[in-house]
Motif scaffolding. Sequence first.
Motif, short mmCIF file in Angstrom:
data_model
loop_
_atom_site.label_atom_id
_atom_site.label_comp_id
_atom_site.label_asym_id
_atom_site.label_seq_id
_atom_site.Cartn_x
_atom_site.Cartn_y
_atom_site.Cartn_z
N GLN A 166 8.13 -87.43 42.87
CA GLN A 166 6.84 -87.65 42.22
C GLN A 166 6.98 -88.34 40.87
OE1 GLN A 166 5.04 -83.79 41.81
NE2 GLN A 166 4.36 -83.69 43.94
N LYS A 167 8.14 -88.19 40.24
CA LYS A 167 8.30 -88.68 38.86
C LYS A 167 9.52 -89.59 38.72
CE LYS A 167 5.79 -84.81 37.06
NZ LYS A 167 5.68 -83.66 36.17
N VAL A 370 -7.25 -83.23 29.27
CA VAL A 370 -8.02 -84.47 29.19
C VAL A 370 -8.93 -84.44 27.96
CG1 VAL A 370 -9.82 -85.86 30.31
CG2 VAL A 370 -7.85 -85.06 31.63
N ALA A 373 -6.70 -85.25 25.06
CA ALA A 373 -6.33 -86.67 24.99
C ALA A 373 -7.49 -87.52 24.49
CB ALA A 373 -5.88 -87.16 26.36
N ARG A 374 -8.70 -87.13 24.89
CA ARG A 374 -9.86 -87.94 24.52
C ARG A 374 -10.37 -87.65 23.11
NH1 ARG A 374 -13.02 -88.69 30.39
NH2 ARG A 374 -11.23 -89.73 31.35
N VAL A 379 -1.60 -87.75 24.71
CA VAL A 379 -1.75 -87.19 26.05
C VAL A 379 -0.71 -86.08 26.23
CG1 VAL A 379 -1.65 -87.68 28.52
CG2 VAL A 379 -2.58 -89.40 26.94
N LEU A 416 3.27 -88.90 28.96
CA LEU A 416 3.28 -90.32 29.33
C LEU A 416 4.12 -90.59 30.57
CD1 LEU A 416 3.38 -92.16 25.88
CD2 LEU A 416 1.41 -91.62 27.33
N ILE A 417 5.06 -89.70 30.88
CA ILE A 417 5.86 -89.92 32.10
C ILE A 417 5.31 -89.03 33.22
CG2 ILE A 417 8.20 -90.11 33.00
CD1 ILE A 417 9.27 -90.51 30.35
N LEU A 419 1.98 -89.21 34.13
CA LEU A 419 0.61 -89.69 34.32
C LEU A 419 0.15 -89.60 35.77
CD1 LEU A 419 0.62 -92.57 31.73
CD2 LEU A 419 -0.91 -90.59 31.71
N THR A 420 1.09 -89.54 36.71
CA THR A 420 0.66 -89.40 38.11
C THR A 420 -0.10 -88.08 38.29
OG1 THR A 420 2.87 -88.56 38.61
CG2 THR A 420 2.43 -90.85 39.18
N TYR A 422 -2.06 -86.69 35.99
CA TYR A 422 -3.42 -86.95 35.48
C TYR A 422 -4.22 -87.77 36.49
CZ TYR A 422 -2.61 -85.02 30.87
OH TYR A 422 -2.37 -84.15 29.84
N ASP A 423 -3.53 -88.75 37.10
CA ASP A 423 -4.20 -89.58 38.10
C ASP A 423 -4.70 -88.71 39.25
OD1 ASP A 423 -4.87 -92.28 38.69
OD2 ASP A 423 -3.39 -92.26 40.29
N LEU A 426 -7.71 -86.69 37.91
CA LEU A 426 -8.93 -87.48 37.68
C LEU A 426 -9.54 -87.97 38.99
CD1 LEU A 426 -7.80 -89.55 34.56
CD2 LEU A 426 -9.50 -87.71 34.59
N PRO B 107 -0.20 -92.43 19.57
CA PRO B 107 -0.53 -91.87 20.89
C PRO B 107 -0.33 -92.87 22.03
CG PRO B 107 -2.22 -91.25 19.30
CD PRO B 107 -1.31 -92.23 18.60
N GLN B 149 -12.76 -94.53 23.27
CA GLN B 149 -13.08 -93.13 23.53
C GLN B 149 -13.35 -92.39 22.21
OE1 GLN B 149 -14.15 -90.02 25.16
NE2 GLN B 149 -13.22 -91.33 26.72
N TYR B 169 1.49 -96.80 35.57
CA TYR B 169 1.24 -95.75 34.59
C TYR B 169 0.29 -96.22 33.49
CZ TYR B 169 4.75 -92.49 36.43
OH TYR B 169 5.45 -91.60 37.19
N ARG B 171 -2.31 -98.21 33.86
CA ARG B 171 -3.67 -98.06 34.37
C ARG B 171 -4.08 -96.59 34.29
NH1 ARG B 171 -5.28 -95.02 38.57
NH2 ARG B 171 -3.58 -95.77 39.87
N MET B 172 -3.17 -95.70 34.68
CA MET B 172 -3.48 -94.26 34.64
C MET B 172 -3.75 -93.80 33.21
SD MET B 172 -0.54 -92.84 37.22
CE MET B 172 -0.11 -93.76 38.70
N LEU B 173 -3.01 -94.36 32.26
CA LEU B 173 -3.20 -93.97 30.86
C LEU B 173 -4.59 -94.41 30.39
CD1 LEU B 173 -2.08 -92.76 28.28
CD2 LEU B 173 -0.90 -94.93 27.83
N THR B 176 -7.07 -92.08 31.83
CA THR B 176 -7.04 -90.78 31.15
C THR B 176 -7.86 -90.83 29.86
OG1 THR B 176 -4.88 -90.28 32.10
CG2 THR B 176 -5.49 -89.04 30.14
N TRP B 177 -7.84 -91.98 29.21
CA TRP B 177 -8.65 -92.15 28.00
C TRP B 177 -10.07 -92.63 28.32
CZ3 TRP B 177 -3.71 -94.34 25.44
CH2 TRP B 177 -3.06 -93.32 24.72
N LEU B 416 8.76 -95.91 27.37
CA LEU B 416 8.71 -94.84 28.37
C LEU B 416 7.80 -95.18 29.54
CD1 LEU B 416 8.78 -91.60 26.17
CD2 LEU B 416 10.66 -92.79 27.30
N ILE B 417 6.84 -96.08 29.34
CA ILE B 417 5.98 -96.47 30.46
C ILE B 417 6.47 -97.79 31.05
CG2 ILE B 417 3.58 -96.69 31.22
CD1 ILE B 417 2.64 -95.10 29.00
#
Lengths: 453, 453
Positions: A166-167, A370, A373-374, A379, A416-417, A419-420, A422-423, A426, B107, B149, B169, B171-173, B176-177, B416-417
Amino acid sequence: MDETKVVLSDHEIPRQWYNIQADLPTPLPPPLHPGTGQPVGPEDLAPIFPMNIIAQDVSQERWIDIPDEVLGKYLLWRPSPLYRARNFEKLLGCPVKIYFKHEGLSPAGSHKPNAAIPMAYYNREFGIKRLTTETGAGQWGSALAMACQMFGLACRVYMVRVSFEQKPYRRMLMNTWGAECIPSPSSLTVSGRDFLAAHPDSPGSLGVAISEAVEDAVTSENTRYSLGSVLNHVLMYQTIIGLEAEKQLEKIGVYPDVVLGCAGGGSNFAGVSFPFVRDKIHGKDVRIVAAEPTSCPSITRAPYAYDFGDLARKTPLLAMHTLGHDFVPAPIHAGGLRYHGMAPLVSHVVRLGLAEARAYNQLETFDAGVKWARSEGYVPAPETNHVIAAVVDEARRAKEEGKEKVILFNWSGHGLIDLTAYDAYLSGKLTQYELPEEEIERAIRTTSAFPKP
Amino acid sequence: MDETKVVLSDHEIPRQWYNIQADLPTPLPPPLHPGTGQPVGPEDLAPIFPMNIIAQDVSQERWIDIPDEVLGKYLLWRPSPLYRARNFEKLLGCPVKIYFKHEGLSPAGSHKPNAAIPMAYYNREFGIKRLTTETGAGQWGSALAMACQMFGLACRVYMVRVSFEQKPYRRMLMNTWGAECIPSPSSLTVSGRDFLAAHPDSPGSLGVAISEAVEDAVTSENTRYSLGSVLNHVLMYQTIIGLEAEKQLEKIGVYPDVVLGCAGGGSNFAGVSFPFVRDKIHGKDVRIVAAEPTSCPSITRAPYAYDFGDLARKTPLLAMHTLGHDFVPAPIHAGGLRYHGMAPLVSHVVRLGLAEARAYNQLETFDAGVKWARSEGYVPAPETNHVIAAVVDEARRAKEEGKEKVILFNWSGHGLIDLTAYDAYLSGKLTQYELPEEEIERAIRTTSAFPKP
């Protein structure tokens, strides 16, 4: 312009770690040899760990000097800033001041290098040339990869297969720092091959990955094993977090009403909280709260018992809250915090009434993450989302009680690593999950054969 | 224990940006209207940008106040620490002291939020409800997503398709925002559809993504466009980097012999260097060096000419080093820094002999980046690897000359991304690439129809 953070200069970094064993009202039950049922001696652990680390693990000294070389590496990102989460406070609209230690600024993006760096250092000092370890979500494996590179050690990481798949960025990060990363269960060890024969499609678990890493260490030349949490010395290395926070809060004349951390094996929770547990032991009125996942609820639901640290029963028996060394966490769970046991020191502190724990479901943790992050920008790691969910709880409780409260928590790492995850959240692919009661009954059965702590 | 960094407390953050236009020995050639060949007025730009930002773009004031709300957001990660790269210095073994601004602690992981936050703020102040932009590698798009945001704006990002696919990642970031992220060329705009009809398999380019974002902004209600580099106001917002560095170096009594940044559109390079260019204009002996990729070598090889900022010719003509607005970078190139033009202010400063540029091939940049990650811990963004390669060059030159030198550079962001690029490098899949001479000839032809600056 309201100030947002308290920074310390390099020369203000703490020069010693804090060892809570010196202050415990009753001592920690010792690790037992599984064959004899007697406390293990240093010589039993010598094939696994170097003697200088073993000595620290059992030390009763309150303060342990941090070597200069370790401090030099810590300074790459430490002292970490103490932040005030003004935007998140505003969003919650509760009568709280929320302070957090930002451990996501380290090169690996989490608190894990606090322990990886001294571990690589002490192994090199002892003449070791290569370290093995396991990793779940990958935070620990990448931290040790970096630390080994810094001290000239080779490094092999056995990564729980489901996370490995997954990562992929975590594997790439370990490779960038020069380490090998192997999906576990693997065919490289007897433990891995045996497990694969019985469970060819297993997503893996920290239990079997630990067995592989320990077996590799004890059967290879000049090699030792490193564990990224759970053990006394690991928790002690992390106390730099809480010690810095104390200094920073002192600078602004603040003391917390409640200190929180998320808890998988227990090291970042212990790191931020043990200096404050010390105050509590000495009479201070402060609450200490651990946040864990409902999918792996060791403190909140599992028995307190002697159990193995790994699946293949290669470790000593440890007194801890445990879901059983044969526990395999549901792959449905997106974050780390998947270890079957809780650090003996954390379990003990909870037993003594010095800390409490609460469990959070992954949907509420991602909801909190989330929101964070917002509002605050950064994140959070999926693990960190657990403690943020607990902070939300504390804030709401303060509002209900009509009391002003100061909250301190450990923002253990960035996502940040991850994010899958979060995807998946969401896009509505994450689901609720509570560990079924049968799993707790199985844990009680698994541990019933061992001595009672 | 040698100290590693110089930190500033929140109240030491600079309160103004620096506008180099006030100090230029000859003024910047103005943007021209493509139809009339005359300088554009504010009203020509009003459909694209809000008037408060247009005013800043042409301002001749030396110092522009940073609004309190913007400062409040900056404090989430600023002032950024000034580091000394002691481990990297040791690895190189050259007579240099290497200082760098760590812009990877934001961030979004790069310097980009320095500009995204004021842009979102000024648009909100002007009553705008939605921003569009384009992004290449994704650093800018994610920064603007976060900023929008924070200030309650909707945000749509057109992302160069090859990056959208290589870097999921990012796009996912953005999601997320809370932002939309659309692969470009898309079917949502006339520019995108026209381009797709002619080049159905195109990897995309910043030129076409800008056309899509601008078209979306001018045809949608309450919407404006944001550009993440190139323009005067963007470069000015980034000067917070160099202004902090000046303060930090002053604290330790050091002045740099050479200041470096990587350059794509030019904003992070300008951000770190323009306060030092000001000193150079006033007689100070300091070298200013931009590092760009050999695959997109605008300063080092492209003509200085008036050209459009985008493929569909929707922008005014800008005087700059340009590979032609119809340039499509080779997908072989793993990092950002793919824009066809160089910021007019950076181009002008180079023309005036106040700065120089060097181009680096991606293999030497990743070699430098991996060495950095394995000594200093932090994994640099592929863009940042270009300036690290230039730092290695400077260090070697100092050794050859037998001179001690102080180097300051901008560590623009972490990788990292972008770990897939490291993975490709470590597994031998990246290749050398130099832009063929025909591409330069094409750029000269493309721009030959426009007025000469």
